[in-house]
Motif scaffolding. Sequence first.
Motif, mmCIF file in Angstrom:
data_model
loop_
_atom_site.group_PDB
_atom_site.id
_atom_site.type_symbol
_atom_site.label_atom_id
_atom_site.label_comp_id
_atom_site.label_asym_id
_atom_site.label_seq_id
_atom_site.Cartn_x
_atom_site.Cartn_y
_atom_site.Cartn_z
ATOM 1 N N ARG A 134 -19.634 -16.082 -28.096
ATOM 2 C CA ARG A 134 -18.623 -16.799 -27.298
ATOM 3 C C ARG A 134 -19.193 -17.191 -25.946
ATOM 4 O O ARG A 134 -18.821 -18.223 -25.381
ATOM 5 N N ARG A 175 -19.876 -11.789 -32.293
ATOM 6 C CA ARG A 175 -18.871 -12.790 -31.894
ATOM 7 C C ARG A 175 -18.686 -12.829 -30.380
ATOM 8 O O ARG A 175 -18.575 -13.898 -29.775
ATOM 9 N N THR A 209 -18.873 -16.037 -22.902
ATOM 10 C CA THR A 209 -17.991 -16.129 -21.721
ATOM 11 C C THR A 209 -18.157 -14.945 -20.774
ATOM 12 O O THR A 209 -17.620 -14.967 -19.675
ATOM 13 N N THR A 228 -8.164 -16.893 -31.478
ATOM 14 C CA THR A 228 -8.446 -17.920 -32.493
ATOM 15 C C THR A 228 -7.306 -17.980 -33.513
ATOM 16 O O THR A 228 -6.825 -19.052 -33.865
ATOM 17 N N GLY A 278 -12.962 -10.063 -28.612
ATOM 18 C CA GLY A 278 -13.919 -10.791 -29.450
ATOM 19 C C GLY A 278 -13.598 -10.740 -30.925
ATOM 20 O O GLY A 278 -14.297 -11.359 -31.733
ATOM 21 N N GLY A 295 -11.092 -12.038 -32.468
ATOM 22 C CA GLY A 295 -10.546 -13.306 -32.971
ATOM 23 C C GLY A 295 -9.032 -13.449 -32.813
ATOM 24 O O GLY A 295 -8.426 -14.310 -33.454
#
Length: 402
Positions: free
Chosen positions: A268, A264, A270, A150, A145, A147
């Motif tokens: 997300r 985060r 998920t 990303t 999480g 990033g």
Amino acid sequence: MGEVQEIFSDDVKEVFAVGLDSEARGYQTATILGEKIFVIGGSSDGSTLSIDVKVFHKSTGKWSVPKVLGTKPTPCKGHSAVLLNKERILILKRDSTPEDCAWFLEVDTPFIREQKKILNVDVVAWSKGVRGYSPKPIVISGPSGVGKGTLINKLMKEFPSMFGFSVSHTTRAPRDKEKDGVHYHFTERSIMEKEIRDGKFLESASVHGNLYGTSIEAVEVVADAGKRCILDIDVQGARSVRVSSLDAVFIFICPPSFEELEKRLRARGTETEEQVQKRLCNARLELELGRSSGLFDHILVNDDLETCYQSLKKLLGLDVSMEATQQQSQKMVDAPLGDSESEMDQKVLIQCRASELGKTSKNWFVLDVSSIKGGAPGRTRGINMYAIDPFADGQYGIKTSS
Ligand SMILES: Nc1ncnc2c1ncn2[C@@H]1O[C@H](COP(=O)(O)OP(=O)(O)OP(=O)(O)O)[C@@H](O)[C@H]1O
Ligand SMILES: Nc1nc2c(ncn2[C@@H]2O[C@H](COP(=O)(O)O)[C@@H](O)[C@H]2O)c(=O)[nH]1
């Protein structure tokens, strides 16, 4: 380094007498290392030869077939073999392209010694030689999480021809929009466990209750595409890669705070609540390890995404690497592989017949392996090849095997 002339020693003649395939004679090479003779070559289809490996033990007079890791070279019309530093055999394929001419059979490198301990059998491993100093692969780790994905996506989007993603295997179920073979190779635990036992993985680890791993092939596919490989793996995986011969740059991504990480991960959307709890619990340990273990070359805090991305680009020295790669490739030559090879220190002298180069005299090239990097599992990088005139100033005392 071993000597080319050893190929023709009495010991080897004995091996030829007892074991080489008669139809393949002349295509197989024999390289002595201590009491072992590595016979490389194999069954022939008439015009090409598959490159198999077997070992003759001088002390017992017996043959054995080692476990062979890595992707082996494609069949060729013959090859030459030169022992380097008593740890790897350089194989030069005849009539091959410059990209496919140099291969290494590792017989006693740290990787081989480690694999022998793990697999408890005799092991050798192939790695393909890559010319030039391609930039190091990049390992990116950090808690779930933070990033990583990303940042990697941004890098791949901005530099599509420069970077390639190492597609991991995992036993976790695909998320919505995740595609098999793109985000992960989704697999079953029993299959993955067998493949790990078969030596197909560079590293693997149990992460948040599932098995994850980087296959050797995943990294090689990216190298073959001429791209710089990015691995998104956890801290355990990073530790395994650090002791492998991948020779990567290690980057750890931290969140600005634990609260922000939790935010985060939840945003997300998920993971189930149970999975979020597990990932947050593991994150505490990962953050501790990442910040303090000395495992990572760089630590970046991903607070503002754009700021962190710019820092990532800066530390990867993208402009410098591009320049270096271009300069390197200008220096190299594309020599067709020739008739004879011999060695000078860490340099292998290759003699090419003139017909291939459109001239009347013989032509000489040096294949320089003095500063090779990496190796099995993966590619052996840093090979250089350049033309010379060995008779011009008398500095080379040349002995050849022809
Ligand atoms: N700097 C940032 N500020 C705010 N949100 C961010 C930032 N960076 C990433 N995010 C968001 O945080 C979430 C987690 O990011 P991402 O999926 O890239 O994490 P990850 O480290 O790859 O996680 P995992 O290890 O679980 O795959 C995403 O929804 C992403 O959009
Ligand atoms: N050791 C490895 N870790 C890996 C690999 N691929 C991904 N990961 C790490 O797993 C977690 C969770 O990923 P997710 O996609 O389920 O959110 C994350 O930290 C990844 O970095 C791998 O091949 N080896």
